[in-house]
Design a protein around this motif. Structure first.
Motif, PDB file in Angstrom:
ATOM      1  N   PHE A 266      60.212  78.716  68.061  1.00  0.00           N
ATOM      2  CA  PHE A 266      59.694  77.430  67.167  1.00  0.00           C
ATOM      3  C   PHE A 266      58.130  77.494  68.305  1.00  0.00           C
ATOM      4  O   PHE A 266      57.827  78.311  69.015  1.00  0.00           O
ATOM      5  CB  PHE A 266      59.958  77.196  68.392  1.00  0.00           C
ATOM      6  CG  PHE A 266      59.553  75.237  68.677  1.00  0.00           C
ATOM      7  CD1 PHE A 266      59.404  74.627  67.643  1.00  0.00           C
ATOM      8  CD2 PHE A 266      58.926  74.653  69.815  1.00  0.00           C
ATOM      9  CE1 PHE A 266      58.428  73.372  67.441  1.00  0.00           C
ATOM     10  CE2 PHE A 266      58.313  73.505  69.760  1.00  0.00           C
ATOM     11  CZ  PHE A 266      58.206  73.225  68.152  1.00  0.00           C
ATOM     12  N   LYS A 267      57.097  77.831  67.155  1.00  0.00           N
ATOM     13  CA  LYS A 267      55.516  77.591  67.300  1.00  0.00           C
ATOM     14  C   LYS A 267      55.147  76.143  67.137  1.00  0.00           C
ATOM     15  O   LYS A 267      54.474  75.672  66.146  1.00  0.00           O
ATOM     16  CB  LYS A 267      54.846  78.138  65.721  1.00  0.00           C
ATOM     17  CG  LYS A 267      53.166  78.790  65.775  1.00  0.00           C
ATOM     18  CD  LYS A 267      53.080  79.155  67.211  1.00  0.00           C
ATOM     19  CE  LYS A 267      51.366  79.703  66.945  1.00  0.00           C
ATOM     20  NZ  LYS A 267      51.271  78.875  67.575  1.00  0.00           N
ATOM     21  N   PRO A 268      54.747  75.578  68.668  1.00  0.00           N
ATOM     22  CA  PRO A 268      54.399  74.686  68.915  1.00  0.00           C
ATOM     23  C   PRO A 268      53.038  74.431  68.616  1.00  0.00           C
ATOM     24  O   PRO A 268      52.099  75.428  68.254  1.00  0.00           O
ATOM     25  CB  PRO A 268      55.014  74.195  70.127  1.00  0.00           C
ATOM     26  CG  PRO A 268      55.001  75.354  70.506  1.00  0.00           C
ATOM     27  CD  PRO A 268      55.414  76.688  69.402  1.00  0.00           C
ATOM     28  N   HIS A 269      53.100  72.937  68.176  1.00  0.00           N
ATOM     29  CA  HIS A 269      51.503  73.283  68.107  1.00  0.00           C
ATOM     30  C   HIS A 269      50.843  73.333  69.487  1.00  0.00           C
ATOM     31  O   HIS A 269      51.404  72.738  70.428  1.00  0.00           O
ATOM     32  CB  HIS A 269      50.820  70.930  67.960  1.00  0.00           C
ATOM     33  CG  HIS A 269      49.657  71.021  67.215  1.00  0.00           C
ATOM     34  ND1 HIS A 269      48.377  70.798  68.557  1.00  0.00           N
ATOM     35  CD2 HIS A 269      49.099  71.454  66.271  1.00  0.00           C
ATOM     36  CE1 HIS A 269      47.484  70.736  66.986  1.00  0.00           C
ATOM     37  NE2 HIS A 269      47.934  70.469  65.741  1.00  0.00           N
ATOM     38  N   PRO A 270      49.049  74.083  69.274  1.00  0.00           N
ATOM     39  CA  PRO A 270      48.759  74.584  70.225  1.00  0.00           C
ATOM     40  C   PRO A 270      48.689  72.966  71.799  1.00  0.00           C
ATOM     41  O   PRO A 270      48.235  72.798  72.806  1.00  0.00           O
ATOM     42  CB  PRO A 270      47.002  74.029  69.876  1.00  0.00           C
ATOM     43  CG  PRO A 270      47.120  75.099  68.602  1.00  0.00           C
ATOM     44  CD  PRO A 270      48.600  74.059  67.720  1.00  0.00           C
ATOM     45  N   SER A 271      48.275  71.575  70.534  1.00  0.00           N
ATOM     46  CA  SER A 271      47.937  70.306  71.678  1.00  0.00           C
ATOM     47  C   SER A 271      49.645  70.208  72.186  1.00  0.00           C
ATOM     48  O   SER A 271      49.127  68.811  73.381  1.00  0.00           O
ATOM     49  CB  SER A 271      47.396  69.581  70.522  1.00  0.00           C
ATOM     50  OG  SER A 271      45.600  70.316  70.735  1.00  0.00           O
ATOM     51  N   LEU A 291      66.988  81.513  71.166  1.00  0.00           N
ATOM     52  CA  LEU A 291      65.450  80.489  70.714  1.00  0.00           C
ATOM     53  C   LEU A 291      64.135  81.627  71.742  1.00  0.00           C
ATOM     54  O   LEU A 291      64.589  81.740  72.611  1.00  0.00           O
ATOM     55  CB  LEU A 291      66.181  78.804  70.546  1.00  0.00           C
ATOM     56  CG  LEU A 291      64.575  78.401  70.789  1.00  0.00           C
ATOM     57  CD1 LEU A 291      64.120  78.631  69.476  1.00  0.00           C
ATOM     58  CD2 LEU A 291      64.122  76.822  71.086  1.00  0.00           C
ATOM     59  N   THR A 292      62.939  81.650  70.880  1.00  0.00           N
ATOM     60  CA  THR A 292      61.782  82.054  71.309  1.00  0.00           C
ATOM     61  C   THR A 292      61.198  81.007  71.409  1.00  0.00           C
ATOM     62  O   THR A 292      60.755  80.994  70.168  1.00  0.00           O
ATOM     63  CB  THR A 292      61.894  83.242  71.346  1.00  0.00           C
ATOM     64  OG1 THR A 292      62.719  84.450  71.281  1.00  0.00           O
ATOM     65  CG2 THR A 292      60.584  83.962  72.012  1.00  0.00           C
ATOM     66  N   VAL A 293      60.071  80.714  72.053  1.00  0.00           N
ATOM     67  CA  VAL A 293      59.008  79.801  71.815  1.00  0.00           C
ATOM     68  C   VAL A 293      57.491  80.561  71.512  1.00  0.00           C
ATOM     69  O   VAL A 293      57.791  81.244  72.722  1.00  0.00           O
ATOM     70  CB  VAL A 293      58.669  78.737  72.748  1.00  0.00           C
ATOM     71  CG1 VAL A 293      57.659  77.851  72.856  1.00  0.00           C
ATOM     72  CG2 VAL A 293      60.544  77.972  72.935  1.00  0.00           C
ATOM     73  N   LEU A 294      56.437  80.429  70.482  1.00  0.00           N
ATOM     74  CA  LEU A 294      56.013  81.690  70.485  1.00  0.00           C
ATOM     75  C   LEU A 294      54.400  80.264  70.588  1.00  0.00           C
ATOM     76  O   LEU A 294      54.273  79.794  69.651  1.00  0.00           O
ATOM     77  CB  LEU A 294      55.638  81.770  68.958  1.00  0.00           C
ATOM     78  CG  LEU A 294      54.596  82.663  69.087  1.00  0.00           C
ATOM     79  CD1 LEU A 294      54.719  83.804  70.259  1.00  0.00           C
ATOM     80  CD2 LEU A 294      54.674  83.290  67.561  1.00  0.00           C
ATOM     81  N   ASP A 295      53.998  80.340  72.457  1.00  0.00           N
ATOM     82  CA  ASP A 295      53.785  79.411  72.677  1.00  0.00           C
ATOM     83  C   ASP A 295      52.142  80.011  72.872  1.00  0.00           C
ATOM     84  O   ASP A 295      50.916  79.336  73.549  1.00  0.00           O
ATOM     85  CB  ASP A 295      53.434  78.558  73.689  1.00  0.00           C
ATOM     86  CG  ASP A 295      54.400  78.875  74.602  1.00  0.00           C
ATOM     87  OD1 ASP A 295      54.207  80.649  74.610  1.00  0.00           O
ATOM     88  OD2 ASP A 295      54.901  78.318  76.061  1.00  0.00           O
ATOM     89  N   GLY A 296      51.271  80.892  72.394  1.00  0.00           N
ATOM     90  CA  GLY A 296      50.176  81.588  72.537  1.00  0.00           C
ATOM     91  C   GLY A 296      49.421  80.905  72.524  1.00  0.00           C
ATOM     92  O   GLY A 296      49.817  80.761  70.643  1.00  0.00           O
ATOM     93  N   PRO A 297      47.884  81.485  72.721  1.00  0.00           N
ATOM     94  CA  PRO A 297      46.824  81.198  71.141  1.00  0.00           C
ATOM     95  C   PRO A 297      46.473  82.050  69.708  1.00  0.00           C
ATOM     96  O   PRO A 297      46.074  82.418  70.227  1.00  0.00           O
ATOM     97  CB  PRO A 297      45.693  81.179  72.455  1.00  0.00           C
ATOM     98  CG  PRO A 297      45.985  82.521  73.521  1.00  0.00           C
ATOM     99  CD  PRO A 297      47.505  82.320  73.477  1.00  0.00           C
ATOM    100  N   LEU A 298      47.550  82.065  69.201  1.00  0.00           N
ATOM    101  CA  LEU A 298      47.007  82.494  67.905  1.00  0.00           C
ATOM    102  C   LEU A 298      47.416  81.121  65.939  1.00  0.00           C
ATOM    103  O   LEU A 298      48.612  81.080  67.245  1.00  0.00           O
ATOM    104  CB  LEU A 298      48.080  83.626  67.819  1.00  0.00           C
ATOM    105  CG  LEU A 298      49.914  83.449  68.947  1.00  0.00           C
ATOM    106  CD1 LEU A 298      50.342  83.626  67.419  1.00  0.00           C
ATOM    107  CD2 LEU A 298      50.013  85.444  69.097  1.00  0.00           C
ATOM    108  N   LEU A 299      47.315  82.323  65.406  1.00  0.00           N
ATOM    109  CA  LEU A 299      47.936  81.555  64.735  1.00  0.00           C
ATOM    110  C   LEU A 299      49.497  81.821  64.259  1.00  0.00           C
ATOM    111  O   LEU A 299      49.049  82.948  64.371  1.00  0.00           O
ATOM    112  CB  LEU A 299      47.124  81.979  63.351  1.00  0.00           C
ATOM    113  CG  LEU A 299      45.393  81.659  62.715  1.00  0.00           C
ATOM    114  CD1 LEU A 299      44.813  81.956  61.917  1.00  0.00           C
ATOM    115  CD2 LEU A 299      45.241  79.759  63.032  1.00  0.00           C
TER     116      LEU A 299
END
Length: 454
Positions: A266-271, A291-299
């Motif tokens: 899951f790639k949440p929106h940065p905001s 489930l892996t959450v990818l919430d780093g500062p990246l595209l």
């Protein structure tokens, strides 16, 4: 005010100022530069102007902190900070009054080391600040508009002063929907220009190199995911409530699981707030899904480079089309019809991205499997142009007959009806709208009208 990093000394070369607020937009510009669409680098001094336009810029993820930013910034001779320049004003709200423009231009030329060099502006969203503010401050400068997403296919969201419109040279855009021509700024005779696919893909690959040692990406890649879910934080746009958006994400996960995926990112929106992924974790645990959450500062595109994804799911995120067009990853949608049903006003600029994705991309819960859309089907252009006409009919009167023919033939079809509201069709006198109620003479006529009738 923030001076340019390497451009404080005056220079006789013409200056090109590139205004950006997202890394995706900056990558689009980098690709255009690499493709030679702004001329040889030696002929110009190029400055990257960063603007942080979120509601509370101080708490938002800064563009400079995102993976790959330094590689983009290396293409420029210096960087500028618009927020710092106009502090304490907000970039979305501030613009100089016309009588103040000459003074502000002198201030900016001094602060940014521009000297007396001619200035060319490259901006996003020319209809709003900060692009409008820049255009007003440099009224003699030519303008280039770039679009970093699907909104370029829709009509200009508001009218432009002729003093701005006459200076716009082109609309640069990615070929996210091959065969579909942008409506943006077409009413002013501005021509669209494609940023080459190979140049943009090369920039995305370059950005991904910066993520080679990124622990978040390594952790997500180690999970060997086959599906990625894209969050958009639609609650921030008042398109959904936080609870409804959480349910939308759950629908994405359940649809991916039903399609056979057992390791999902899951790639949440940065905001988006951190708690947005809690319900997803609970659902994943209940169903035995990793489930892996990818919430780093990246595209999201940076992860596409590193993984062997079989599916990307979203509502109407541009990153869905990027996955399909540039990486050949099948895509599916969730919730577009729900969002369309509550989108107000009708001219809301999110309507065209929703229309495109709803028409082009299979519903994850439907009968069609996820797919990589090819060229736009013959049915898409007339639909987009009809919706565009209904959104901004006054600026596109030439589309009326085309829209009327399309609606006469298709307004009742399941794939078309939900893109239009009966009220808007009735207001415009187009096929598909219920006839207006006849006036009740006794109640609605004025006493004077009744007396004349008698």
């Amino acid at each position: 005010m923030a001076p340019a990093d390497e451009a404080s000394a005056p220079d006789d070369r013409p200056v090109q100022i590139f205004q950006v607020s997202t890394l995706y937009g900056a990558a689009t510009l980098a690709a255009a530069l690499d493709a030679g669409q702004f001329g040889p680098r030696a002929d110009h001094r190029r400055l990257l102007l960063l603007s942080h336009n979120t509601e509370i810029p101080e708490t938002a993820l800064r563009l400079e902190s995102m993976t790959g930013y330094e590689r983009i910034a290396a293409r420029f001779d210096g960087t500028l900070d618009w927020n710092a320049t106009i502090h304490p004003y907000h970039p979305a709200a501030w613009a100089p009054r016309p009588e103040e423009a000459p003074l502000w231009q002198r201030v900016l030329r001094t602060a940014w080391g521009l000297g007396t060099a001619p200035v060319e502006l490259v901006v996003e969203s020319i209809q709003v600040n900060p692009a409008k503010a820049l255009a007003g401050t440099f009224p003699e400068s030519s303008l280039h508009v770039y679009a970093d997403g699907l909104m370029s296919y829709g009509p200009t969201r508001s009218d432009l002063a002729q003093s701005i419109a006459c200076r716009i040279r082109r609309v640069l855009h990615l070929d996210l929907v091959p065969g579909l021509r942008p409506l943006l700024l077409s009413e002013y005779g501005v021509e669209p220009e494609l940023v080459p696919d190979n140049a943009f893909r090369a920039v995305l690959t370059e950005i991904a190199r910066d993520a080679a040692d990124d622990r978040d990406i390594a952790r997500a890649a180690d999970a060997r995911p086959t599906a990625l879910l894209l969050g958009q934080y639609l609650a921030a746009l008042a398109l959904l409530t936080p609870e409804e958006e959480e349910e939308l994400h759950l629908r994405m996960l359940r649809g991916a699981i039903a399609a056979g995926h057992r390791s999902v990112v899951f790639k949440p929106h940065p905001s988006a707030p951190a708690g947005y992924s809690r319900a997803l974790h609970e659902e994943a645990e209940r169903t035995g899904t990793r489930l892996t959450v990818l919430d780093g500062p990246l595209l999201a595109e940076t992860f596409y480079e590193r993984s062997g994804l079989k599916l990307v799911v979203g509502c109407f995120s541009t990153a869905m089309l990027t996955a399909a067009v540039y990486y050949g990853i099948p895509i599916a949608r969730v919730g577009t019809e729900d969002v369309l049903a509550r989108l107000t006003p009708f001219e809301n600029s999110n309507r065209i991205p929703l229309t495109i994705v709803d028409h082009l991309v299979p519903d994850l819960a439907g009968d069609e499997p996820p797919t990589v859309p090819g060229r736009a089907p013959a049915s898409l252009t007339p639909l987009v142009r009809a919706v565009g006409y209904c959104m901004r009919h006054k600026i596109h009167p030439g589309l009326r007959e085309e829209a009327a023919r399309f609606l006469a033939a298709h307004h009742a079809e399941p794939g078309t009806a939900h893109h239009f509201t009966p009220e808007r069709l009735t207001d415009l006198g187009l096929p598909g709208g219920p006839p207006p109620r006849p006036a009740t003479p006794g109640r609605l006529r004025s006493p004077l009208a009744r007396s004349r009738r008698n």
